[in-house]
Design a protein around this motif. Structure first.
Motif, PDB file in Angstrom:
ATOM      1  N   ALA A   2     -12.349 -19.029 -60.773  1.00  0.00           N
ATOM      2  CA  ALA A   2     -13.331 -19.334 -59.728  1.00  0.00           C
ATOM      3  C   ALA A   2     -14.053 -18.092 -59.221  1.00  0.00           C
ATOM      4  O   ALA A   2     -15.217 -18.165 -58.835  1.00  0.00           O
ATOM      5  CB  ALA A   2     -12.654 -20.055 -58.576  1.00  0.00           C
ATOM      6  N   LEU A   3     -13.374 -16.969 -59.234  1.00  0.00           N
ATOM      7  CA  LEU A   3     -13.980 -15.732 -58.737  1.00  0.00           C
ATOM      8  C   LEU A   3     -15.262 -15.385 -59.491  1.00  0.00           C
ATOM      9  O   LEU A   3     -16.203 -14.842 -58.913  1.00  0.00           O
ATOM     10  CB  LEU A   3     -12.991 -14.573 -58.850  1.00  0.00           C
ATOM     11  CG  LEU A   3     -13.502 -13.199 -58.430  1.00  0.00           C
ATOM     12  CD1 LEU A   3     -13.842 -13.199 -56.943  1.00  0.00           C
ATOM     13  CD2 LEU A   3     -12.485 -12.138 -58.733  1.00  0.00           C
ATOM     14  N   LEU A   4     -15.319 -15.705 -60.755  1.00  0.00           N
ATOM     15  CA  LEU A   4     -16.497 -15.361 -61.554  1.00  0.00           C
ATOM     16  C   LEU A   4     -17.754 -16.044 -61.035  1.00  0.00           C
ATOM     17  O   LEU A   4     -18.846 -15.497 -61.131  1.00  0.00           O
ATOM     18  CB  LEU A   4     -16.276 -15.725 -63.022  1.00  0.00           C
ATOM     19  CG  LEU A   4     -15.152 -14.982 -63.721  1.00  0.00           C
ATOM     20  CD1 LEU A   4     -15.025 -15.477 -65.160  1.00  0.00           C
ATOM     21  CD2 LEU A   4     -15.360 -13.482 -63.684  1.00  0.00           C
ATOM     22  N   ASN A   5     -17.610 -17.231 -60.470  1.00  0.00           N
ATOM     23  CA  ASN A   5     -18.768 -17.982 -59.987  1.00  0.00           C
ATOM     24  C   ASN A   5     -19.046 -17.785 -58.506  1.00  0.00           C
ATOM     25  O   ASN A   5     -20.023 -18.313 -57.987  1.00  0.00           O
ATOM     26  CB  ASN A   5     -18.578 -19.469 -60.272  1.00  0.00           C
ATOM     27  CG  ASN A   5     -18.514 -19.732 -61.754  1.00  0.00           C
ATOM     28  OD1 ASN A   5     -19.239 -19.133 -62.531  1.00  0.00           O
ATOM     29  ND2 ASN A   5     -17.617 -20.597 -62.159  1.00  0.00           N
ATOM     30  N   TYR A   6     -18.209 -17.024 -57.823  1.00  0.00           N
ATOM     31  CA  TYR A   6     -18.373 -16.801 -56.390  1.00  0.00           C
ATOM     32  C   TYR A   6     -19.654 -16.024 -56.127  1.00  0.00           C
ATOM     33  O   TYR A   6     -19.921 -14.997 -56.740  1.00  0.00           O
ATOM     34  CB  TYR A   6     -17.168 -16.030 -55.833  1.00  0.00           C
ATOM     35  CG  TYR A   6     -17.347 -15.626 -54.400  1.00  0.00           C
ATOM     36  CD1 TYR A   6     -17.306 -16.580 -53.387  1.00  0.00           C
ATOM     37  CD2 TYR A   6     -17.585 -14.305 -54.059  1.00  0.00           C
ATOM     38  CE1 TYR A   6     -17.483 -16.215 -52.067  1.00  0.00           C
ATOM     39  CE2 TYR A   6     -17.766 -13.936 -52.729  1.00  0.00           C
ATOM     40  CZ  TYR A   6     -17.719 -14.892 -51.750  1.00  0.00           C
ATOM     41  OH  TYR A   6     -17.905 -14.520 -50.450  1.00  0.00           O
ATOM     42  N   GLN A   7     -20.457 -16.514 -55.193  1.00  0.00           N
ATOM     43  CA  GLN A   7     -21.714 -15.877 -54.815  1.00  0.00           C
ATOM     44  C   GLN A   7     -21.508 -15.049 -53.549  1.00  0.00           C
ATOM     45  O   GLN A   7     -21.363 -15.609 -52.465  1.00  0.00           O
ATOM     46  CB  GLN A   7     -22.790 -16.935 -54.540  1.00  0.00           C
ATOM     47  CG  GLN A   7     -23.234 -17.713 -55.739  1.00  0.00           C
ATOM     48  CD  GLN A   7     -24.179 -16.915 -56.612  1.00  0.00           C
ATOM     49  OE1 GLN A   7     -24.763 -15.926 -56.196  1.00  0.00           O
ATOM     50  NE2 GLN A   7     -24.323 -17.333 -57.839  1.00  0.00           N
ATOM     51  N   PRO A   8     -21.455 -13.726 -53.651  1.00  0.00           N
ATOM     52  CA  PRO A   8     -21.284 -12.897 -52.449  1.00  0.00           C
ATOM     53  C   PRO A   8     -22.461 -13.065 -51.497  1.00  0.00           C
ATOM     54  O   PRO A   8     -23.594 -13.267 -51.916  1.00  0.00           O
ATOM     55  CB  PRO A   8     -21.245 -11.469 -52.993  1.00  0.00           C
ATOM     56  CG  PRO A   8     -21.141 -11.582 -54.466  1.00  0.00           C
ATOM     57  CD  PRO A   8     -21.566 -12.945 -54.858  1.00  0.00           C
ATOM     58  N   LYS A   9     -22.164 -12.963 -50.203  1.00  0.00           N
ATOM     59  CA  LYS A   9     -23.206 -13.115 -49.185  1.00  0.00           C
ATOM     60  C   LYS A   9     -23.938 -11.817 -48.894  1.00  0.00           C
ATOM     61  O   LYS A   9     -25.046 -11.826 -48.385  1.00  0.00           O
ATOM     62  CB  LYS A   9     -22.600 -13.670 -47.907  1.00  0.00           C
ATOM     63  CG  LYS A   9     -22.038 -15.060 -48.083  1.00  0.00           C
ATOM     64  CD  LYS A   9     -21.364 -15.539 -46.838  1.00  0.00           C
ATOM     65  CE  LYS A   9     -20.724 -16.889 -47.117  1.00  0.00           C
ATOM     66  NZ  LYS A   9     -19.747 -17.262 -46.115  1.00  0.00           N
ATOM     67  N   ASP A  10     -23.279 -10.686 -49.187  1.00  0.00           N
ATOM     68  CA  ASP A  10     -23.909  -9.396 -48.921  1.00  0.00           C
ATOM     69  C   ASP A  10     -23.284  -8.332 -49.828  1.00  0.00           C
ATOM     70  O   ASP A  10     -22.425  -8.639 -50.648  1.00  0.00           O
ATOM     71  CB  ASP A  10     -23.768  -9.007 -47.449  1.00  0.00           C
ATOM     72  CG  ASP A  10     -22.324  -8.961 -46.961  1.00  0.00           C
ATOM     73  OD1 ASP A  10     -21.412  -8.709 -47.771  1.00  0.00           O
ATOM     74  OD2 ASP A  10     -22.108  -9.168 -45.750  1.00  0.00           O
ATOM     75  N   ASP A  11     -23.742  -7.098 -49.668  1.00  0.00           N
ATOM     76  CA  ASP A  11     -23.243  -6.007 -50.513  1.00  0.00           C
ATOM     77  C   ASP A  11     -21.741  -5.797 -50.370  1.00  0.00           C
ATOM     78  O   ASP A  11     -21.052  -5.529 -51.342  1.00  0.00           O
ATOM     79  CB  ASP A  11     -23.960  -4.697 -50.183  1.00  0.00           C
ATOM     80  CG  ASP A  11     -25.385  -4.665 -50.681  1.00  0.00           C
ATOM     81  OD1 ASP A  11     -25.751  -5.521 -51.507  1.00  0.00           O
ATOM     82  OD2 ASP A  11     -26.133  -3.775 -50.250  1.00  0.00           O
ATOM     83  N   GLN A  38     -21.393 -11.690 -68.278  1.00  0.00           N
ATOM     84  CA  GLN A  38     -22.754 -12.073 -67.881  1.00  0.00           C
ATOM     85  C   GLN A  38     -22.717 -12.843 -66.566  1.00  0.00           C
ATOM     86  O   GLN A  38     -23.531 -12.607 -65.676  1.00  0.00           O
ATOM     87  CB  GLN A  38     -23.417 -12.912 -68.976  1.00  0.00           C
ATOM     88  CG  GLN A  38     -24.861 -13.260 -68.694  1.00  0.00           C
ATOM     89  CD  GLN A  38     -25.753 -12.043 -68.684  1.00  0.00           C
ATOM     90  OE1 GLN A  38     -25.570 -11.120 -69.457  1.00  0.00           O
ATOM     91  NE2 GLN A  38     -26.723 -12.039 -67.802  1.00  0.00           N
ATOM     92  N   SER A  39     -21.747 -13.731 -66.425  1.00  0.00           N
ATOM     93  CA  SER A  39     -21.600 -14.507 -65.201  1.00  0.00           C
ATOM     94  C   SER A  39     -21.327 -13.603 -64.013  1.00  0.00           C
ATOM     95  O   SER A  39     -21.922 -13.762 -62.945  1.00  0.00           O
ATOM     96  CB  SER A  39     -20.460 -15.515 -65.362  1.00  0.00           C
ATOM     97  OG  SER A  39     -20.232 -16.193 -64.161  1.00  0.00           O
ATOM     98  N   VAL A  40     -20.441 -12.638 -64.182  1.00  0.00           N
ATOM     99  CA  VAL A  40     -20.132 -11.689 -63.109  1.00  0.00           C
ATOM    100  C   VAL A  40     -21.374 -10.910 -62.737  1.00  0.00           C
ATOM    101  O   VAL A  40     -21.706 -10.750 -61.559  1.00  0.00           O
ATOM    102  CB  VAL A  40     -18.997 -10.727 -63.517  1.00  0.00           C
ATOM    103  CG1 VAL A  40     -18.861  -9.599 -62.508  1.00  0.00           C
ATOM    104  CG2 VAL A  40     -17.689 -11.470 -63.673  1.00  0.00           C
ATOM    105  N   SER A  41     -22.097 -10.441 -63.718  1.00  0.00           N
ATOM    106  CA  SER A  41     -23.299  -9.664 -63.468  1.00  0.00           C
ATOM    107  C   SER A  41     -24.335 -10.487 -62.706  1.00  0.00           C
ATOM    108  O   SER A  41     -24.923 -10.019 -61.737  1.00  0.00           O
ATOM    109  CB  SER A  41     -23.889  -9.175 -64.789  1.00  0.00           C
ATOM    110  OG  SER A  41     -25.073  -8.459 -64.568  1.00  0.00           O
ATOM    111  N   ASN A  42     -24.535 -11.718 -63.123  1.00  0.00           N
ATOM    112  CA  ASN A  42     -25.527 -12.571 -62.480  1.00  0.00           C
ATOM    113  C   ASN A  42     -25.143 -12.942 -61.057  1.00  0.00           C
ATOM    114  O   ASN A  42     -25.973 -12.896 -60.160  1.00  0.00           O
ATOM    115  CB  ASN A  42     -25.750 -13.843 -63.285  1.00  0.00           C
ATOM    116  CG  ASN A  42     -26.489 -13.582 -64.569  1.00  0.00           C
ATOM    117  OD1 ASN A  42     -27.141 -12.563 -64.727  1.00  0.00           O
ATOM    118  ND2 ASN A  42     -26.373 -14.496 -65.506  1.00  0.00           N
ATOM    119  N   THR A  43     -23.889 -13.304 -60.828  1.00  0.00           N
ATOM    120  CA  THR A  43     -23.487 -13.737 -59.492  1.00  0.00           C
ATOM    121  C   THR A  43     -23.315 -12.574 -58.547  1.00  0.00           C
ATOM    122  O   THR A  43     -23.363 -12.760 -57.340  1.00  0.00           O
ATOM    123  CB  THR A  43     -22.191 -14.581 -59.510  1.00  0.00           C
ATOM    124  OG1 THR A  43     -21.131 -13.807 -60.058  1.00  0.00           O
ATOM    125  CG2 THR A  43     -22.380 -15.856 -60.301  1.00  0.00           C
TER     126      THR A  43
END
Length: 50
Positions: A2-11, A38-43
């Motif tokens: 799940a961590l790979l798809n997590y969208q961080p809110k800020d830096d 690629q997923s990590v880089s994008n998210t």
């Protein structure tokens, strides 16, 4: 993972995501597939400057 798809809110969250992921991979001696990388880089970069 799940961590790979997590969208961080800020830096700060983006940096924590990468830190946690690195620690997990080191602890498990795991690797990521090219698609996972690629997923990590994008998210991590969407809306963030990490």
């Amino acid at each position: 993972m799940a961590l790979l798809n997590y969208q961080p809110k800020d830096d700060g969250e983006a940096k924590l995501k990468l830190t946690y992921l690195a620690a997990y991979l080191i602890a498990t001696r795991g690797t990521l597939t090219a698609q996972e990388m690629q997923s990590v880089s994008n998210t991590t970069r969407n809306g963030s400057t990490v």
